[in-house]
Scaffold this active site. Sequence first.
Site, PDB file in Angstrom:
ATOM      1  N   GLU A 132       0.838  -1.201   0.000  1.00 50.91           N
ATOM      2  CA  GLU A 132       0.000   0.000   0.000  1.00 50.91           C
ATOM      3  C   GLU A 132       0.874   1.254   0.000  1.00 50.91           C
ATOM      4  O   GLU A 132       0.793   2.100   0.895  1.00 50.91           O
ATOM      5  CB  GLU A 132      -0.961  -0.005   1.180  1.00 50.91           C
ATOM      6  CG  GLU A 132      -1.979  -1.111   1.074  1.00 50.91           C
ATOM      7  CD  GLU A 132      -3.144  -0.964   2.051  1.00 50.91           C
ATOM      8  OE1 GLU A 132      -2.973  -0.299   3.080  1.00 50.91           O
ATOM      9  OE2 GLU A 132      -4.214  -1.512   1.767  1.00 50.91           O
TER      10      GLU A 132
ATOM     11  N   GLU B 229      -6.558  -7.565  -0.897  1.00 48.41           N
ATOM     12  CA  GLU B 229      -6.940  -7.658   0.513  1.00 48.41           C
ATOM     13  C   GLU B 229      -8.409  -7.312   0.661  1.00 48.41           C
ATOM     14  O   GLU B 229      -8.904  -6.389   0.024  1.00 48.41           O
ATOM     15  CB  GLU B 229      -6.166  -6.643   1.373  1.00 48.41           C
ATOM     16  CG  GLU B 229      -4.690  -6.878   1.502  1.00 48.41           C
ATOM     17  CD  GLU B 229      -4.035  -5.834   2.409  1.00 48.41           C
ATOM     18  OE1 GLU B 229      -4.746  -5.200   3.220  1.00 48.41           O
ATOM     19  OE2 GLU B 229      -2.826  -5.639   2.292  1.00 48.41           O
TER      20      GLU B 229
HETATM   21  C1  GLA Z   1      -4.049  -2.613   4.852  1.00 46.43           C
HETATM   22  C2  GLA Z   1      -2.668  -3.231   4.920  1.00 46.43           C
HETATM   23  C3  GLA Z   1      -2.597  -4.460   5.738  1.00 46.43           C
HETATM   24  C4  GLA Z   1      -3.468  -4.345   6.968  1.00 46.43           C
HETATM   25  C5  GLA Z   1      -4.871  -4.019   6.559  1.00 46.43           C
HETATM   26  C6  GLA Z   1      -5.834  -3.952   7.720  1.00 46.43           C
HETATM   27  O1  GLA Z   1      -4.805  -2.995   3.807  1.00 46.43           O
HETATM   28  O2  GLA Z   1      -2.120  -3.471   3.655  1.00 46.43           O
HETATM   29  O3  GLA Z   1      -1.252  -4.659   6.104  1.00 46.43           O
HETATM   30  O4  GLA Z   1      -2.956  -3.322   7.761  1.00 46.43           O
HETATM   31  O5  GLA Z   1      -4.869  -2.757   5.958  1.00 46.43           O
HETATM   32  O6  GLA Z   1      -7.138  -3.657   7.292  1.00 46.43           O
END
Ligand code: GLA
Length: 672
Positions: free
Chosen positions: A156, A313
Amino acid sequence: MSGNCVHVHREATLITLGCDYNPEQWPAEVWAEDVALMRAAGIGLVAINIFGWSDLETHPGEYDFKRLDRIVELLHENGIRINLGTATASPPPWLVTRHPEILPMAADGTRRYPGGRQAFCPSSPLFRRHALDLVEQVAQRYGAHPAVALWHVSNELGCHNALCYCDVSAHAFRSWLINRYRTLDRLNQAWGTAFWSQRYGDWNEILPPRQALSLRNPTQMLDFHRFSSDEVLAHYEAEHEVIRKHSTIPVTTNFMVTAHIRDLDYWRWAPRMDVIANDHYLDHRLGDPAAELSFAADLTRGLAGGKPWILMEQSTGAVNWQPHNLAKRPGEMLRNTLTHVARGADTICFFQWRASAQGSEKFHSALLPHAGTDSEQWREVLELSGTLRKLADVAGAAVEADTAVLFGWESWWAAEQEGRPSTAVSYLDQVHAAYRGLRELGVTADVVSPDGDLDRYRFVIVPGLYLVTDQQAARITKYVQKGGTVLVTFFSGIADQDDRIRLGGYPGAFREVLGVSAEEFFPLKPGTTIALDNGGTASLWSERLRTTTAKTHAAYADGPLPGVPAITSNQFGAGHAWYVATALDPIGLRDVLRAAAHQAGVEPTGPENDGEVEVIRRHKNDKSYVFAINHGARSIELAAQGTDLISGEQVSGRLKVTPGGVRVIEEKGRRP
Ligand code: GLA
């Protein structure tokens, strides 16, 4: 290349189920159980080494790959493919202790400490060098490993640190500006520095838009956003380049196409990815989280150029970073997942495999909850896995849409700057409102860049597109001239690429095509509702508008501008251009969208409803797949013909979808 149909699973036609796995948080005894359960759950792709840096490089230049080697082999032996992180998402304590100058700086000039994650300045050459040294090690070691199916650069990127205001960033910002403007004269023109004595005589006088005593220069802020997005992308590209020396496997990073992150212009990023991946979490701070999920999925498909994409995710249940972290109700995870699949995702991954026992995310849900396998959550995971297996044939199918919603990050940044007419007007709210109206009409939409190709659409919505370049305005105008239908909503077409007002009356870029001209904005106080003469209501915004060639469909019945047009349409060339000059109530907005869509000849893919039902169609070869998702509490019936891939039932004529249920019907012999 963007949109390449990259298959990250051995079998090309499969909807792959995957997850993040953080084995470093657990003793080795747990790993064998993890992998056995992953197999039971049909996990095909596992993201590892996302936050591995402090474990891999324990001291500067001292690497220890023993644990990662074991994990890689364990997954490989069990036939599970790897989505390999480069481990650079968070610098280790030794790096920030030795070099505190890599820490990011906020707009007020204060540094952000380590202790969380992503504590680095994206422009720091020192950070970059250390990160690339690590990537070199990782890529060299695993670049040709047969289990590695995908590279996951950092994590991210820009989630917390996209905007850094330190001196190193200032230096990089100047280089970026020199590249954009070449001369200070051009920069002074573009930024309008005649205002408030801001004229620059030397590049070194330019700073990032740090916190000031008053409103800051809006074009400087806009360019700082552009710069920052490019700068974070440059980090991605640097890691990509190192990986490419050692591996031919697709490389990507997880985007954050979501309501709460806006700092990265993914239209610029997308062409640099080998495959598009997005992270999405339901946001219960929004009025309609399920509609936002659909919008984000359609936008991700747009970034992927219509090709299948990866949901990198999502959560099985609650997250831990909203004020009130709502769990998912029975069946909700399946509905969320199949909404992503319906809208083009062929790989579905979760954060994370096993719920953490420690750390900031110990209250975040996971595939394997704290309670273990004797839990409803785990049973739902197994059910989901079984369902995805039955949908194998859907992989690779394209989503059908004859309507487009234009969306751009630059407009988002520019429209929400300091010193605007009303802070109550939010760009994303306007985009969501229009999208939601379409979704409730049963219309499937693509989300398209303001620079995108419009020719294949019957209907194009332009919600609150404040900043438009001359080329974008010309393309939209030509689209209408040639017979297309557009619907533009208020605060669109106001400024050019330098955030300079388009003079001669609002909405400058679209005045002619819309056949209207406005001379003054009349924003409304939040909470105020005004009446329209068609029986509807409006809020937030109005403007002193007159028609030139357009006809009026509704005018204000009260408020500051009684009798002034609020909804208009204009015949222009062979097409039609609608204008909505205020924030209509949802029913009113749906009514205008319905009328314009009807005029455009749009074919809805589902029935009109209040948002509880969505019907989306994907097609491949001579088959199509109808996804019918019932978020509501009532049974619904639809017309359908074919085989339900989930239940195996033959459907001839009527399809019933029970409350909370999902059906996926394979239709034969139907072409879009
Ligand atoms: C983000 C991050 C993950 C985790 C999630 C939790 O998407 O990439 O590492 O922290 O949030 O929702």
